[in-house]
Design an enzyme around this catalytic site. Structure first.
Site, mmCIF file in Angstrom:
data_model
loop_
_atom_site.group_PDB
_atom_site.id
_atom_site.type_symbol
_atom_site.label_atom_id
_atom_site.label_comp_id
_atom_site.label_asym_id
_atom_site.label_seq_id
_atom_site.Cartn_x
_atom_site.Cartn_y
_atom_site.Cartn_z
ATOM 1 N N GLY A 1 0.823 -1.202 0.000
ATOM 2 C CA GLY A 1 0.000 0.000 0.000
ATOM 3 C C GLY A 1 0.849 1.240 0.000
ATOM 4 O O GLY A 1 2.055 1.192 0.290
ATOM 5 N N GLY A 2 0.231 2.349 -0.317
ATOM 6 C CA GLY A 2 0.930 3.624 -0.288
ATOM 7 C C GLY A 2 1.028 4.169 1.121
ATOM 8 O O GLY A 2 0.575 3.551 2.094
ATOM 9 N N ALA A 3 1.605 5.368 1.239
ATOM 10 C CA ALA A 3 1.728 6.010 2.538
ATOM 11 C C ALA A 3 0.344 6.279 3.116
ATOM 12 O O ALA A 3 -0.572 6.722 2.419
ATOM 13 C CB ALA A 3 2.513 7.316 2.397
ATOM 14 N N SER B 1 -2.001 4.388 3.866
ATOM 15 C CA SER B 1 -3.092 3.626 3.246
ATOM 16 C C SER B 1 -3.835 2.764 4.254
ATOM 17 O O SER B 1 -4.943 2.304 3.988
ATOM 18 C CB SER B 1 -2.531 2.730 2.133
ATOM 19 O OG SER B 1 -1.612 1.789 2.673
ATOM 20 N N ALA C 1 10.767 -4.507 13.586
ATOM 21 C CA ALA C 1 10.838 -3.133 13.099
ATOM 22 C C ALA C 1 12.143 -2.939 12.350
ATOM 23 O O ALA C 1 13.222 -3.214 12.890
ATOM 24 C CB ALA C 1 10.746 -2.160 14.267
ATOM 25 N N SER D 1 16.409 3.621 14.600
ATOM 26 C CA SER D 1 16.229 4.897 15.304
ATOM 27 C C SER D 1 16.939 5.998 14.539
ATOM 28 O O SER D 1 17.903 5.755 13.809
ATOM 29 C CB SER D 1 16.782 4.800 16.727
ATOM 30 O OG SER D 1 18.162 4.472 16.698
ATOM 31 N N HIS E 1 3.199 3.696 17.003
ATOM 32 C CA HIS E 1 3.112 2.280 16.630
ATOM 33 C C HIS E 1 3.222 1.385 17.860
ATOM 34 O O HIS E 1 2.478 0.412 18.000
ATOM 35 C CB HIS E 1 4.221 1.931 15.628
ATOM 36 C CG HIS E 1 3.863 2.211 14.201
ATOM 37 N ND1 HIS E 1 3.531 1.216 13.317
ATOM 38 C CD2 HIS E 1 3.765 3.376 13.509
ATOM 39 C CE1 HIS E 1 3.253 1.757 12.134
ATOM 40 N NE2 HIS E 1 3.395 3.059 12.238
ATOM 41 N N ARG F 1 0.271 -1.536 19.911
ATOM 42 C CA ARG F 1 0.522 -2.977 19.927
ATOM 43 C C ARG F 1 0.164 -3.550 21.293
ATOM 44 O O ARG F 1 0.366 -2.904 22.320
ATOM 45 C CB ARG F 1 2.003 -3.279 19.665
ATOM 46 C CG ARG F 1 2.494 -2.876 18.298
ATOM 47 C CD ARG F 1 4.005 -3.107 18.205
ATOM 48 N NE ARG F 1 4.625 -2.118 17.340
ATOM 49 C CZ ARG F 1 5.880 -1.700 17.434
ATOM 50 N NH1 ARG F 1 6.671 -2.190 18.371
ATOM 51 N NH2 ARG F 1 6.348 -0.796 16.598
ATOM 52 N N GLU G 1 14.303 -4.906 16.667
ATOM 53 C CA GLU G 1 14.763 -3.962 15.654
ATOM 54 C C GLU G 1 16.000 -4.557 14.986
ATOM 55 O O GLU G 1 17.051 -4.712 15.618
ATOM 56 C CB GLU G 1 15.081 -2.607 16.276
ATOM 57 C CG GLU G 1 13.854 -1.911 16.857
ATOM 58 C CD GLU G 1 14.156 -0.507 17.344
ATOM 59 O OE1 GLU G 1 15.323 -0.068 17.209
ATOM 60 O OE2 GLU G 1 13.231 0.148 17.850
#
Length: 469
Positions: free
Chosen positions: A288-290, A292, A312, A316, A330, A334, A342
């Site tokens: 999807g786009g930004a 979305s 992720a 950072s 985000h 969760r 990360e």
């Protein structure tokens, strides 16, 4: 045990006859009409007795003459129509009937029973256990206020075990379950959960009901204590037009192991439902786009899963407050039981044992790999650029191979950047082309691929998680 679901709707049914919203319009034009929720168990027990119940039983070709007991959750009109007891007396029944419910239910029924009628009223409270014609019935607390005063703030749920050992929980109406109810269900390994889903996408209702934001949390709680297992059939009831139209609602519920059924559906309790309605595809790619909605959709797919590794790939960015705020947002949405990793070493992670993985996102992963390989430090057309791109290709190939071989359930998120104008700069064109190729290669290894546009999920590949079960 067999459960005949006489009705699956909320107080106003679905569609609401006075409403022309998109959800009601879909229901009306598709002929999907839902009446107030009630369930007939083996023609012996009746769970809730609302105004639609007698006619629904007749439409199913069932008589209610053989009922041993009616279990009423609370005295709201869509769950209890005591006038039906008067109609029963007119038929001159020979058998006795027990009407079970909280004190407000007993109070509502008293004036509808004749002096010579064979109806016995039994007031119950959470913690009570009854033997009703061989069925073990346990009364559990609900989070649902029936009235303003203390005497009428009594709603309950029913945990029913049949003589054959099969077990169901009738969980409507209720908001998030009281801790005592969850604790009482520990280790129960229910065969059937009939759970309410009244308010759908309307999250500011402030009532003792569930919606699409709170339902998955309750499923996680019940799974964590062993009340739900992979074999539990979970069916959403008490549905209203605050939910999306039927196919979209089914798509949202399916990854959580929840399904919907039509009114007058008979369920064989203890039979495992079709696996296609109760599990995620092994590997899913969401494009999807930004803004979305693709990340939100990925998180929602795992919302009822307690143990998830969130990978992720953005890293950072020191001194970038706006990026830090995005990351914090985000993390806040969760579940607390998820873990966050990360890393750019995604291939190694996917090939190691562990819980389901949500990877967000491939586009940031690729940007990190391009940086680490030194692509931007080299000039186009030089040996240095060729060597850097070869390193990127090795990383991409390892990732694609790991997606193919992983034994974990996997949801990957990536940006779709090929639909805009051609980037002005060489670096932009290189990144766009590389991400397009990466998306295509990962998609070829995934069981399900969907495109998210304006919060709407469009299936691109057979078996997509966007397809209705």
């Amino acid at each position: 045990m067999r459960a005949l679901v006489l009705g699956t709707g909320s107080a106003d049914g679905w569609p609401n006859p006075f409403c022309e919203c998109a959800s009601c319009t879909w229901a009306r034009t598709s002929g999907s009409v839902r009446t107030t929720t009630s369930v007939l168990v083996d023609d012996v027990l009746l769970l809730d007795f609302g105004p639609d119940t007698p006619r629904q039983a007749s439409r199913a070709g069932r008589s209610l003459a053989g009922l041993a007991a009616v279990l009423v959750t609370h005295a709201h009109h869509d769950h209890l129509d005591p006038a039906a007891l008067l109609a029963r007396s007119w038929a001159g029944p020979a058998s006795s009937l027990r009407v079970v419910g909280p004190p407000s239910v007993v109070d509502a029924c008293e004036h509808w029973i004749g002096p010579h009628d064979t109806v016995a009223l039994t007031a119950v409270a959470p913690g009570d256990v009854l033997d009703l014609d061989g069925y073990a019935v346990r009364v559990l607390a609900a989070a649902h206020d029936v009235g303003a005063d203390a005497l009428t703030r009594d709603a309950v749920l029913y945990d029913v075990t049949a003589p054959d050992g099969s077990r169901l929980l009738y969980a409507t109406d209720t908001g998030p379950l009281p801790d005592a109810t969850v604790a009482a269900l520990a280790g129960s390994a229910l065969d059937l959960l009939l759970v309410e889903q009244t308010f759908g996408t309307y999250l500011d209702h402030g009532t003792g009901h569930l919606d699409l934001a709170t339902l998955p949390g309750e499923l996680r709680r019940l799974r964590e204590v062993g009340a739900l297992t992979d074999a539990t059939d979970v069916v959403a009831v008490h549905l209203s037009h605050h939910n999306p139209p039927g196919p979209e609602l089914a798509r949202v519920l399916a990854p959580w192991g929840v399904r919907t059924v039509d009114d007058l559906t008979e369920i064989e309790v203890g039979a495992v439902p079709d696996a296609a309605t109760a599990m995620l595809p092994r590997r899913t790619l969401l494009l999807g786009g930004a803004r979305s909605g693709k990340s939100h959709e990925a998180e929602r797919m795992f919302a009822a899963t307690a143990d998830v590794e969130y990978v992720a790939t953005g890293g950072s960015r020191d001194g970038d407050d706006e990026w830090a705020a995005r990351v914090a947002l985000h993390r806040e949405r969760r579940p607390a039981s998820w873990t966050t990793t990360e890393t750019l070493d995604v291939a190694k992670l996917l090939l190691s044992p562990g819980p389901p993985v949500l990877l967000d996102c491939l586009s940031l992963w690729l940007a990190g790999v391009l940086d680490a390989s030194g692509v931007w430090a080299s000039e186009p057309g030089t040996a240095g650029r060729a060597a850097a791109l070869a390193e990127v290709e090795r990383e991409v190939a390892a990732l694609v191979d790991a997606v193919r071989r992983t034994t974990r359930t996997l949801v990957l998120v990536s940006n779709e950047v090929g639909s805009g104008v051609v980037p002005e700069h060489e670096s932009g064109r290189l990144y766009r082309d590389a991400l397009g190729r990466l998306n295509a290669r990962v998609a070829s290894e995934c069981d399900a691929v969907s495109l998210v546009v304006a919060g709407t999920v469009l299936p691109l590949k057979p078996g997509s998680s966007a397809a209705a079960p």
